[in-house]
Design an enzyme around this catalytic site. Structure first.
Site, PDB file in Angstrom:
ATOM      1  CB  VAL A   1     -12.835  -1.294   2.710  1.00  0.00           C
ATOM      2  CG1 VAL A   1     -12.117  -0.708   3.907  1.00  0.00           C
ATOM      3  CG2 VAL A   1     -11.986  -2.351   2.011  1.00  0.00           C
TER       4      VAL A   1
ATOM      5  CB  THR B   1     -17.068  -9.860   0.103  1.00  0.00           C
ATOM      6  OG1 THR B   1     -16.047 -10.330   0.994  1.00  0.00           O
ATOM      7  CG2 THR B   1     -17.931 -11.033  -0.341  1.00  0.00           C
ATOM      8  CB  ILE B   2     -19.649  -5.701  -2.228  1.00  0.00           C
ATOM      9  CG1 ILE B   2     -20.502  -6.049  -1.002  1.00  0.00           C
ATOM     10  CG2 ILE B   2     -20.480  -4.992  -3.287  1.00  0.00           C
ATOM     11  CD1 ILE B   2     -21.658  -6.969  -1.296  1.00  0.00           C
TER      12      ILE B   2
ATOM     13  CE  LYS C   1     -11.378 -14.303   2.071  1.00  0.00           C
ATOM     14  NZ  LYS C   1     -11.447 -12.838   2.155  1.00  0.00           N
TER      15      LYS C   1
ATOM     16  CG  ASP D   1     -15.356 -13.269   2.546  1.00  0.00           C
ATOM     17  OD1 ASP D   1     -16.351 -12.831   3.152  1.00  0.00           O
ATOM     18  OD2 ASP D   1     -14.189 -12.945   2.841  1.00  0.00           O
TER      19      ASP D   1
ATOM     20  CB  ALA E   1      -7.270 -12.417   4.118  1.00  0.00           C
TER      21      ALA E   1
END
Length: 220
Positions: free
Chosen positions: A28, A31-32, A47, A58, A116
């Site tokens: 969704v 990460t961005i 992470k 990531d 995650a």
């Protein structure tokens, strides 16, 4: 860990904010969003669990998208080979995955933690991603429109509320869908921190653009 080291660690954490990035599902835009917030605050990034894509993790993606020189990238606690839910990937790898084995990095900087999958993704038979979150964390929920996304968003927010955790706000990712976003806003009254459009690509320049847009919502 010695008592002195523990006290130092707690004091360092309290001086800064920790942002925990979770999503309403997988893929969704966590990460961005993590890269944007990391860039906006020149924060550290971590992470805790990476399942699959170890050569294109990531952490590596965020490192490529962030352009400031202050951010530190802390080592992942568990690097699992199989691209599956952490509990299943750990079982295949023969790894005993548990929250007690995941120790947060010590930093004097703000910290962005990327979860995650979704909030209730299992880590083992008794723990989920939500058990990685501390009461002091500022939780950012990433929501993306698809059939069922309203339900998934409301369930995520309801779970966080029941656990007494601190929802800092929602970021919408992808193509705008006003009716979906409006009903989520009306039913939850959770702050909307911003939206990330359906960009044709993301690179350091695009991340920097959004970081500047979002800064005012995070520097408070």
């Amino acid at each position: 860990m010695s008592i002195l080291a523990y006290v130092v660690k707690q004091n360092l954490v309290l001086k800064n904010n920790t942002y925990f990035i979770t999503g309403i599902s997988t893929e969704v835009g966590k990460t961005i969003v993590s890269a944007i917030i990391t860039e906006a605050l020149e924060a550290d990034y971590w992470k805790p669990i990476q399942a699959g894509e170890l050569d294109a993790s990531d952490t590596r993606k965020v490192r490529q998208l962030v352009s400031n020189t202050k951010t530190k990238y802390h080592p992942t606690a568990f690097n699992l080979e199989t691209p599956m839910s952490p509990h299943a990937a750990a079982e295949i790898d023969g790894v005993a995955l548990s929250v007690s084995k995941i120790e947060r990095p010590i930093t004097t900087n703000n910290l962005v933690i990327e979860g995650a999958g979704g909030l209730l993704v299992p880590l083992n038979s008794t723990e989920t991603v939500s058990d990685l979150i501390k009461p002091t964390d500022r939780i950012v929920v990433v929501s993306r429109h698809y059939l069922g996304s309203i339900n998934h968003t409301l369930l995520t927010l309801n779970s966080l509320e029941q656990k007494g955790l601190n929802v800092f706000g929602i970021i919408f990712s992808g193509k705008e869908h006003p009716t979906t976003e409006r009903v989520i806003r009306q039913m939850t009254e959770v702050p909307i921190l911003g939206r990330i459009n359906e960009e044709s690509y993301f690179d350091a320049r695009v991340i920097s653009y959004y970081a500047k847009m979002f800064q005012k919502n995070f520097r408070k």
